[in-house]
Design an enzyme around this catalytic site. Structure first.
Site, PDB file in Angstrom:
ATOM      1  N   SER A   1      -4.908 -47.469   7.529  1.00 46.94           N
ATOM      2  CA  SER A   1      -3.833 -48.470   7.565  1.00 46.94           C
ATOM      3  C   SER A   1      -3.835 -49.213   8.909  1.00 46.94           C
ATOM      4  O   SER A   1      -3.677 -50.441   8.947  1.00 46.94           O
ATOM      5  CB  SER A   1      -2.479 -47.814   7.298  1.00 46.94           C
TER       6      SER A   1
ATOM      7  N   TYR B   1       2.236 -29.202  12.084  1.00 46.82           N
ATOM      8  CA  TYR B   1       1.739 -29.552  10.745  1.00 46.82           C
ATOM      9  C   TYR B   1       0.698 -28.530  10.287  1.00 46.82           C
ATOM     10  O   TYR B   1       0.835 -27.928   9.217  1.00 46.82           O
ATOM     11  CB  TYR B   1       1.147 -30.951  10.813  1.00 46.82           C
TER      12      TYR B   1
HETATM   13  P1  NAD Z   1       3.732 -39.744   2.968  1.00 40.84           P
HETATM   14  O1  NAD Z   1       4.320 -39.568   4.321  1.00 40.84           O
HETATM   15  O2  NAD Z   1       3.496 -41.118   2.463  1.00 40.84           O
HETATM   16  O3  NAD Z   1       4.593 -38.980   1.874  1.00 40.84           O
HETATM   17  C1  NAD Z   1       5.338 -37.815   2.145  1.00 40.84           C
HETATM   18  C2  NAD Z   1       6.707 -37.987   1.520  1.00 40.84           C
HETATM   19  O4  NAD Z   1       7.491 -36.805   1.753  1.00 40.84           O
HETATM   20  C3  NAD Z   1       7.491 -39.152   2.122  1.00 40.84           C
HETATM   21  O5  NAD Z   1       8.012 -39.943   1.088  1.00 40.84           O
HETATM   22  C4  NAD Z   1       8.603 -38.472   2.915  1.00 40.84           C
HETATM   23  O6  NAD Z   1       9.756 -39.271   3.025  1.00 40.84           O
HETATM   24  C5  NAD Z   1       8.799 -37.204   2.119  1.00 40.84           C
HETATM   25  N1  NAD Z   1       9.425 -36.108   2.872  1.00 40.84           N
HETATM   26  C6  NAD Z   1       9.096 -35.679   4.121  1.00 40.84           C
HETATM   27  N2  NAD Z   1       9.869 -34.635   4.461  1.00 40.84           N
HETATM   28  C7  NAD Z   1      10.687 -34.395   3.406  1.00 40.84           C
HETATM   29  C8  NAD Z   1      11.725 -33.458   3.156  1.00 40.84           C
HETATM   30  N3  NAD Z   1      12.047 -32.526   4.070  1.00 40.84           N
HETATM   31  N4  NAD Z   1      12.374 -33.507   1.971  1.00 40.84           N
HETATM   32  C9  NAD Z   1      12.060 -34.449   1.044  1.00 40.84           C
HETATM   33  N5  NAD Z   1      11.091 -35.365   1.226  1.00 40.84           N
HETATM   34  C10 NAD Z   1      10.412 -35.335   2.393  1.00 40.84           C
HETATM   35  O7  NAD Z   1       2.353 -38.908   2.944  1.00 40.84           O
HETATM   36  P2  NAD Z   1       1.257 -38.744   1.811  1.00 40.84           P
HETATM   37  O8  NAD Z   1      -0.030 -39.212   2.363  1.00 40.84           O
HETATM   38  O9  NAD Z   1       1.722 -39.291   0.528  1.00 40.84           O
HETATM   39  O10 NAD Z   1       1.159 -37.152   1.714  1.00 40.84           O
HETATM   40  C11 NAD Z   1       1.751 -36.428   0.649  1.00 40.84           C
HETATM   41  C12 NAD Z   1       1.408 -34.942   0.816  1.00 40.84           C
HETATM   42  O11 NAD Z   1      -0.004 -34.760   0.797  1.00 40.84           O
HETATM   43  C13 NAD Z   1       1.911 -34.352   2.131  1.00 40.84           C
HETATM   44  O12 NAD Z   1       2.377 -33.041   1.888  1.00 40.84           O
HETATM   45  C14 NAD Z   1       0.665 -34.303   2.991  1.00 40.84           C
HETATM   46  O13 NAD Z   1       0.728 -33.262   3.930  1.00 40.84           O
HETATM   47  C15 NAD Z   1      -0.422 -34.058   1.946  1.00 40.84           C
HETATM   48  N6  NAD Z   1      -1.724 -34.579   2.426  1.00 40.84           N
HETATM   49  C16 NAD Z   1      -1.984 -35.919   2.437  1.00 40.84           C
HETATM   50  C17 NAD Z   1      -3.208 -36.362   2.925  1.00 40.84           C
HETATM   51  C18 NAD Z   1      -3.585 -37.815   2.955  1.00 40.84           C
HETATM   52  O14 NAD Z   1      -4.652 -38.159   3.452  1.00 40.84           O
HETATM   53  N7  NAD Z   1      -2.810 -38.723   2.416  1.00 40.84           N
HETATM   54  C19 NAD Z   1      -4.151 -35.438   3.403  1.00 40.84           C
HETATM   55  C20 NAD Z   1      -3.825 -34.097   3.390  1.00 40.84           C
HETATM   56  C21 NAD Z   1      -2.618 -33.654   2.878  1.00 40.84           C
END
Ligand code: NAD
Ligand code: UDP
Length: 321
Positions: free
Chosen positions: A191, A147
């Site tokens: 969560s 990651y």
């Molecule tokens: P999440 O896992 O709820 O959402 C990610 C989504 O991407 C999911 O719906 C998943 O099914 C989809 N996905 C994964 N691989 C895929 C692919 N190859 N093709 C199409 N869809 C795909 O996570 P989130 O918390 O909503 O995070 C969203 C983004 O924000 C991510 O890129 C994550 O790295 C980044 N991020 C989130 C946080 C946080 O605290 N929530 C922190 C840092 C970065």
């Protein structure tokens, strides 16, 4: 008054993506939500399916996508350690091949593109709080590297496409964000603690709970994302996005127990490898460039999130995946 745009949100059925789709529809845009449901469920966007301006496509962004859009938010990627470590090769492919595909799409269509980068690019930071100029302290081959290094490579790709072909990019480094529609089994700390407290099972602190994180409520984060996308083209980032309020994991556990009135015990379990000791964003840049600052304090955000998980448990409609 906003001009109606056609906006692609990859990972749009995920936690952050579903809130972003909702916000963009609210602003009058057309939204193309692309997701392969690797770490989410249709349930997160089910309430949007009747809107004629919303379209949901099951697609894996490691494969090319041909659509016509004005803006792209590239959020697709599992974000919780148990999800991204479940299939580490796919995680890196999503970060790298996925970014190449979405940047190629941006190049062909002329769309502005936002990349959901992460505080993980700083690794286990030895500079605190973390400003954007800090290059990080990342284990290149540890269990989090699929990651961390994937997201670092994605940043590199975004800046290469920008320098080489003038693609209008926006790179945002998101710090721990929480709120309704997090997956109840995603293993992330907020969560996990809330579900454990509501079920009355042990609250599992990894290590001694002295490690820190800074937690941002989802509405604040989405506001920052939308402002960043609308900011002048020359401001490309990277830009930290998060709430600088810093808490130890033990403090978070105690707060969740207090707020839920739970009888759960707090127990300690082994700390996973490469778990960062501390994390807190320096958000001076977002303040200066976007006039943005988070508004929702941890207690208020937790109240809404506890309400959401409580509702899920009572309904019995726990999402799959
Ligand atoms: P999440 O896992 O709820 O959402 C990610 C989504 O991407 C999911 O719906 C998943 O099914 C989809 N996905 C994964 N691989 C895929 C692919 N190859 N093709 C199409 N869809 C795909 O996570 P989130 O918390 O909503 O995070 C969203 C983004 O924000 C991510 O890129 C994550 O790295 C980044 N991020 C989130 C946080 C946080 O605290 N929530 C922190 C840092 C970065
Ligand atoms: N954590 C914990 N108990 C849990 C889940 C997580 O103590 O049930 C800890 C984890 O070890 C880390 C912090 O909480 O130190 C944040 O973990 P999370 O997976 O939410 O995000 P990240 O480590 O990616 O910031």
């Amino acid at each position: 008054m906003h001009l109606r745009k056609r906006v692609l949100v990859t990972g749009g059925a995920g936690f952050l993506g579903s809130h972003l789709c909702e916000r963009l529809l609210h602003e009058g845009h057309e939204v193309l939500c692309v997701d392969n449901f690797f770490s989410s469920d249709r349930q997160n966007v089910e309430h949007l399916l009747d809107d004629r301006r919303f379209e949901l496509i099951r697609h894996d962004i490691t494969f090319p996508l041909f659509v016509e859009v004005d803006e792209i938010y590239n959020l697709a990627c599992p974000a919780s350690p148990i999800h991204y470590q479940h299939d580490p090769v796919q995680t890196t492919k999503t970060c790298v091949h996925g970014s190449i595909n979405m940047l190629g799409l941006a190049r062909r269509t002329g769309a502005r593109i936002f990349q959901a980068s992460t505080s993980e690019v700083y690794g286990d930071p030895d500079v605190h709080p973390q400003p954007e100029g800090y290059w990080g302290h990342v284990n290149p081959n540890g269990i989090r590297s699929c990651y961390d290094e994937g997201k670092r490579c994605a940043e590199s790709l975004f800046f290469s496409y920008h320098r080489q072909w003038g693609i209008p990019i926006k790179v945002g480094r998101i710090f721990n964000t929480y709120g309704p529609r997090m997956h109840p089994n995603d293993g992330r700390v907020v969560s996990n603690f809330i579900m454990q407290a509501l079920r009355g099972t042990d609250i599992t602190i990894y290590g001694d709970g002295s490690q820190t994180r800074s937690f941002c409520y989802v509405d604040d984060l989405i506001e920052c994302m939308v402002r960043f996308m609308a900011s002048p083209a020359e401001f490309v980032g990277p830009m930290n996005m998060g709430n600088p309020g810093e808490f130890t994991i033990r403090q978070l556990a105690e707060l969740v127990v207090e707020m839920t009135g739970s009888s759960s015990r707090i127990v300690c379990e082994p700390l996973p490898g490469d778990d960062p000791r501390q994390r807190r964003p320096d958000i001076t840049l977002a303040g200066e460039m976007l006039d943005w600052t988070p508004r929702i304090a941890l207690r208020e955000g937790l109240e809404k999130t506890i309400g959401y998980f409580d509702g899920l448990l009572r309904s019995g409609l726990l999402p799959s995946a």
